[in-house]
Design a protein around this motif. Structure first.
Motif, PDB file in Angstrom:
ATOM      1  N   ALA A   1       0.820  -1.213   0.000  1.00 51.93           N
ATOM      2  CA  ALA A   1       0.000   0.000   0.000  1.00 51.93           C
ATOM      3  C   ALA A   1       0.854   1.263   0.000  1.00 51.93           C
ATOM      4  O   ALA A   1       0.406   2.320   0.437  1.00 51.93           O
ATOM      5  CB  ALA A   1      -0.933   0.001   1.212  1.00 51.93           C
ATOM      6  N   ALA A   2       2.083   1.170  -0.502  1.00 47.79           N
ATOM      7  CA  ALA A   2       2.996   2.322  -0.480  1.00 47.79           C
ATOM      8  C   ALA A   2       2.408   3.511  -1.236  1.00 47.79           C
ATOM      9  O   ALA A   2       2.518   4.670  -0.794  1.00 47.79           O
ATOM     10  CB  ALA A   2       4.348   1.937  -1.077  1.00 47.79           C
ATOM     11  N   GLY A   3       1.761   3.257  -2.375  1.00 46.20           N
ATOM     12  CA  GLY A   3       1.169   4.347  -3.152  1.00 46.20           C
ATOM     13  C   GLY A   3       0.054   5.047  -2.397  1.00 46.20           C
ATOM     14  O   GLY A   3      -0.068   6.282  -2.439  1.00 46.20           O
ATOM     15  N   ILE A   4      -0.774   4.274  -1.691  1.00 42.51           N
ATOM     16  CA  ILE A   4      -1.858   4.858  -0.900  1.00 42.51           C
ATOM     17  C   ILE A   4      -1.294   5.699   0.243  1.00 42.51           C
ATOM     18  O   ILE A   4      -1.747   6.816   0.505  1.00 42.51           O
ATOM     19  CB  ILE A   4      -2.768   3.740  -0.346  1.00 42.51           C
ATOM     20  N   ILE A   5      -0.285   5.171   0.911  1.00 42.75           N
ATOM     21  CA  ILE A   5       0.335   5.891   2.033  1.00 42.75           C
ATOM     22  C   ILE A   5       0.916   7.214   1.555  1.00 42.75           C
ATOM     23  O   ILE A   5       0.742   8.266   2.197  1.00 42.75           O
ATOM     24  CB  ILE A   5       1.409   5.009   2.696  1.00 42.75           C
ATOM     25  N   ASP A   6       1.598   7.208   0.425  1.00 42.72           N
ATOM     26  CA  ASP A   6       2.158   8.451  -0.128  1.00 42.72           C
ATOM     27  C   ASP A   6       1.058   9.460  -0.427  1.00 42.72           C
ATOM     28  O   ASP A   6       1.191  10.659  -0.130  1.00 42.72           O
ATOM     29  CB  ASP A   6       2.963   8.156  -1.401  1.00 42.72           C
ATOM     30  N   ALA A   7      -0.034   9.001  -1.030  1.00 42.77           N
ATOM     31  CA  ALA A   7      -1.129   9.910  -1.391  1.00 42.77           C
ATOM     32  C   ALA A   7      -1.794  10.502  -0.152  1.00 42.77           C
ATOM     33  O   ALA A   7      -2.249  11.657  -0.177  1.00 42.77           O
ATOM     34  CB  ALA A   7      -2.160   9.169  -2.239  1.00 42.77           C
ATOM     35  N   ILE A   8      -1.848   9.733   0.928  1.00 41.76           N
ATOM     36  CA  ILE A   8      -2.467  10.224   2.158  1.00 41.76           C
ATOM     37  C   ILE A   8      -1.560  11.216   2.874  1.00 41.76           C
ATOM     38  O   ILE A   8      -2.015  12.248   3.383  1.00 41.76           O
ATOM     39  CB  ILE A   8      -2.810   9.035   3.084  1.00 41.76           C
ATOM     40  N   LEU A   9      -0.268  10.927   2.937  1.00 46.10           N
ATOM     41  CA  LEU A   9       0.667  11.768   3.695  1.00 46.10           C
ATOM     42  C   LEU A   9       1.065  13.039   2.954  1.00 46.10           C
ATOM     43  O   LEU A   9       1.420  14.044   3.587  1.00 46.10           O
ATOM     44  CB  LEU A   9       1.921  10.971   4.050  1.00 46.10           C
ATOM     45  N   ARG A  10       1.019  13.007   1.621  1.00 50.14           N
ATOM     46  CA  ARG A  10       1.520  14.148   0.839  1.00 50.14           C
ATOM     47  C   ARG A  10       0.847  15.480   1.228  1.00 50.14           C
ATOM     48  O   ARG A  10       1.534  16.495   1.400  1.00 50.14           O
ATOM     49  CB  ARG A  10       1.343  13.862  -0.652  1.00 50.14           C
ATOM     50  N   PRO A  11      -0.483  15.535   1.382  1.00 56.97           N
ATOM     51  CA  PRO A  11      -1.097  16.829   1.734  1.00 56.97           C
ATOM     52  C   PRO A  11      -0.723  17.347   3.121  1.00 56.97           C
ATOM     53  O   PRO A  11      -0.988  18.514   3.425  1.00 56.97           O
ATOM     54  CB  PRO A  11      -2.614  16.527   1.660  1.00 56.97           C
ATOM     55  N   LEU A  12      -0.131  16.517   3.976  1.00 55.59           N
ATOM     56  CA  LEU A  12       0.231  16.960   5.325  1.00 55.59           C
ATOM     57  C   LEU A  12       1.481  17.828   5.336  1.00 55.59           C
ATOM     58  O   LEU A  12       1.731  18.538   6.319  1.00 55.59           O
ATOM     59  CB  LEU A  12       0.456  15.751   6.233  1.00 55.59           C
ATOM     60  N   ALA A  13       2.272  17.776   4.272  1.00 55.90           N
ATOM     61  CA  ALA A  13       3.519  18.549   4.228  1.00 55.90           C
ATOM     62  C   ALA A  13       3.186  20.038   4.307  1.00 55.90           C
ATOM     63  O   ALA A  13       2.397  20.559   3.530  1.00 55.90           O
ATOM     64  CB  ALA A  13       4.283  18.243   2.948  1.00 55.90           C
ATOM     65  N   GLY A  14       3.770  20.716   5.269  1.00 55.43           N
ATOM     66  CA  GLY A  14       3.571  22.155   5.422  1.00 55.43           C
ATOM     67  C   GLY A  14       2.387  22.542   6.283  1.00 55.43           C
ATOM     68  O   GLY A  14       2.198  23.726   6.570  1.00 55.43           O
ATOM     69  N   ARG A  15       1.577  21.580   6.723  1.00 57.35           N
ATOM     70  CA  ARG A  15       0.433  21.908   7.577  1.00 57.35           C
ATOM     71  C   ARG A  15       0.903  22.270   8.986  1.00 57.35           C
ATOM     72  O   ARG A  15       1.901  21.772   9.473  1.00 57.35           O
ATOM     73  CB  ARG A  15      -0.532  20.724   7.684  1.00 57.35           C
ATOM     74  N   ARG A  16       0.116  23.136   9.664  1.00 56.74           N
ATOM     75  CA  ARG A  16       0.427  23.519  11.037  1.00 56.74           C
ATOM     76  C   ARG A  16       0.137  22.373  12.002  1.00 56.74           C
ATOM     77  O   ARG A  16       0.770  22.264  13.054  1.00 56.74           O
ATOM     78  CB  ARG A  16      -0.386  24.745  11.443  1.00 56.74           C
ATOM     79  N   PHE A  17      -0.847  21.552  11.684  1.00 56.87           N
ATOM     80  CA  PHE A  17      -1.194  20.448  12.569  1.00 56.87           C
ATOM     81  C   PHE A  17      -1.685  19.277  11.723  1.00 56.87           C
ATOM     82  O   PHE A  17      -2.010  19.431  10.540  1.00 56.87           O
ATOM     83  CB  PHE A  17      -2.257  20.861  13.589  1.00 56.87           C
ATOM     84  N   ALA A  18      -1.707  18.101  12.364  1.00 56.65           N
ATOM     85  CA  ALA A  18      -2.067  16.877  11.650  1.00 56.65           C
ATOM     86  C   ALA A  18      -3.579  16.799  11.466  1.00 56.65           C
ATOM     87  O   ALA A  18      -4.320  16.684  12.455  1.00 56.65           O
ATOM     88  CB  ALA A  18      -1.555  15.657  12.432  1.00 56.65           C
ATOM     89  N   TRP A  19      -4.019  16.857  10.232  1.00 51.61           N
ATOM     90  CA  TRP A  19      -5.441  16.713   9.899  1.00 51.61           C
ATOM     91  C   TRP A  19      -5.540  16.064   8.524  1.00 51.61           C
ATOM     92  O   TRP A  19      -4.876  16.488   7.574  1.00 51.61           O
ATOM     93  CB  TRP A  19      -6.154  18.060   9.887  1.00 51.61           C
ATOM     94  N   LEU A  20      -6.373  15.023   8.445  1.00 49.79           N
ATOM     95  CA  LEU A  20      -6.582  14.314   7.187  1.00 49.79           C
ATOM     96  C   LEU A  20      -7.972  14.646   6.663  1.00 49.79           C
ATOM     97  O   LEU A  20      -8.958  14.562   7.402  1.00 49.79           O
ATOM     98  CB  LEU A  20      -6.482  12.802   7.399  1.00 49.79           C
TER      99      LEU A  20
END
Length: 533
Positions: free
Chosen positions: A302-321
């Motif tokens: 599931a490496a591709g799924i994990i990358d797609a999920i984590l990518r938008p978190l870069a630069g965020r002030r706090f962890a939110w999905l």
């Protein structure tokens, strides 16, 4: 820092050391800008000749002040840009070093004369101000000079001067703590109130040693309590006020009363008073490279799924999905991946099994009923004492569809819309709560029966079935989880040997992780019974 200063005026260094606030939102560049304009008005008019005359004809000093003025002006124009703020911190350190070198070239007799007659050179004050600001930004060189600076101002203070005792508290507190301090940032700022912490510690030590009880302030009134609640900030990092107040509910508990994360009574007001009026911390985004490495090791397919999920978190002030749905066959590991995502991001995880849920209690029930309770996200926030949590909606399509007592999917539909979640009316506390920092991860074997309106709220990822190539990694992860469950170390329950892996591979060629888990557990337990079994 507690004493408010005049809006826009740059307080003296002595005032800052005794508790005065920085104007314009605790901003280092605004403070430097105001101090320069206050002591060298020629910077405002652009009169370079007058500027040189004001610093004793020193061309170098005039150029240095002008450069600092332009740097502060550029930082103000950036209006909160983080990169610009870091750039200004570097520029301020360079200015501080150059200013110190020029001031140290002065004759010693001149310095003693100034100090003896009580004359404060504005250039010395500017160096001390910059030393304080850099210390509050964590600059180690400036921090080492801050302690002797505190003693210098304490020695120069006179008993008749207001708040002279605060200087001695700060100096003694710094000495006792050896310059250590906690990360307690000023409101909406990167500055850490190190001097304030030293003052508090020094006051506490002297009060204990001298046997003088601390003066107890008068009990604040309702308006003062509200103002204090608005001023509260978390110890460190971003925060969010989830529940403004519970004082509209029956009862006597006050906002903020009780143990944080706990409750003070069985009533709605008593239960949620500890978090009311408080800014709850938001979980800061951790090292995403480390998070990805750990997750991909556990879920290599599931490496591709994990990358797609984590990518938008870069630069965020706090962890939110943003709401996401993992779709896959039974045993593909989607529920475990949902849970591990939250754990690795540092979010408190609540797994809510949707199968068979035939009402809308997910969004809370009225306190008029004996079984009244808050919505599930608010309960999770209360348990975690944090505004950002993760709710796993396990097997979402299997929730009941009858409308007699409401439907789960209708509640989820409302809460996964961030604007609605920002002011969601909870029926238990009977007021709006801010649930906008709550993350939702749903799982499903199929989405064919899912409401299209709800499905449109989620990013859908198809969870692949594990393959035989991933067997060694998956088996290792299963063994680690068994060790945690049984409280054993790797010495007592080591990973599968190559021979044991080959034996498992004969019965598992890919597919359900549940089957693989049973086989690995059987192989590990088989060591105790011997090869004959």
């Amino acid at each position: 820092m507690t004493q408010p200063s005049l809006f826009g005026a740059a307080p003296s260094v002595r005032a800052l050391l005794t508790g005065a606030c920085l104007p314009y939102g605790n901003s280092a560049h605004h403070d430097i800008y105001n101090a320069l304009a206050q002591d060298w008005p020629a910077l405002l008019t652009g009169d370079e000749a007058a500027l040189e005359a004001s610093v004793g004809g020193s061309v170098q000093m005039a150029a240095l002040l002008l450069q600092a003025w332009m740097d502060a002006d550029a930082a103000m124009a950036a209006k909160g840009d983080r990169k610009a703020a870091r750039t200004f911190q570097t520029q301020m350190y360079t200015f501080w070093t150059a200013l110190g070198a020029l001031l140290d070239e002065r004759p010693g007799a001149e310095l003693f004369a100034d100090e003896g007659f009580g004359f404060e050179d504005p250039l010395d004050a500017l160096r001390d101000r910059t030393t304080l600001l850099l210390s509050m930004l964590g600059e180690s060189t400036a921090l080492r000079l801050l302690q002797p600076m505190l003693w210098h101002y304490a020695r120069l203070s006179r008993p008749a001067q207001a708040r002279s005792d605060e200087l001695f508290y700060a100096a003694i507190g710094c000495e006792m703590l050896q310059g250590d301090y906690g990360v307690r940032r000023l409101s909406e700022s990167d500055l850490v109130d190190c001097v304030g912490q030293w003052r508090e510690h020094g006051r506490s030590v002297l009060t204990t040693v001298l046997g003088q009880p601390a003066v107890k302030p008068p009990a604040p009134g309702p308006i003062q309590r509200l103002q204090e609640a608005r001023r509260r900030v978390p110890v460190d990092g971003p925060s969010l006020r989830v529940l403004a107040s519970v004082e509209h509910l029956p009862g006597s508990a006050k906002d903020g009363d009780g143990r944080q994360g706990g409750s003070t009574a069985s009533t709605a007001r008593g239960e949620y008073a500890p978090m009311a009026g408080r800014d709850l911390p938001l979980v800061v985004v951790p090292d995403l490279v480390r998070v990805r490495h750990r997750l991909v090791c556990e879920f290599p397919d599931a490496a591709g799924i994990i990358d797609a999920i984590l990518r938008p978190l870069a630069g965020r002030r706090f962890a939110w999905l943003s709401p996401l749905l993992l779709r896959g066959a039974p045993g593909s590991g989607k529920s475990r991946l949902a849970r591990r995502l939250g754990e690795e991001l540092g979010l408190a995880v609540t797994v809510y099994s949707c199968a068979g849920v035939a009402d809308s209690s997910f969004i809370g029930t009225s306190r008029q009923w004996s079984t009244g309770r808050a919505c599930v996200p608010l309960q999770a926030i209360k348990r975690a004492d944090a505004a950002s949590v993760l709710i796993v909606l396990d097997e979402l399509p299997r929730a009941g569809t009858r409308r007699d007592n409401g439907r789960l999917v209708d509640g989820v539909l409302a809460l996964t819309e961030r604007e609605t979640a920002r002011a969601f009316h909870d029926p238990y506390v009977e007021c709006a709560v801010d649930l906008s920092a709550v993350s939702y991860v749903a799982t499903a074997n199929s989405t064919d029966c899912l409401d299209p309106a709800l499905l449109s709220r989620f990013r859908v990822f198809d969870m692949p079935l594990p393959t035989l190539a991933s067997l060694p990694v998956l088996a290792q992860g299963i063994a680690e989880e068994l060790r945690r469950d049984r409280g054993l170390g790797a010495v007592w329950l080591p990973n599968l040997t190559p021979e044991e892996l080959d034996m498992v591979a004969e019965h598992w060629r890919g597919g359900s992780v549940r089957v693989l888990q049973a086989l690995v557990e059987c192989a590990l337990d088989g060591r105790q019974t011997g090869p004959a079994n």
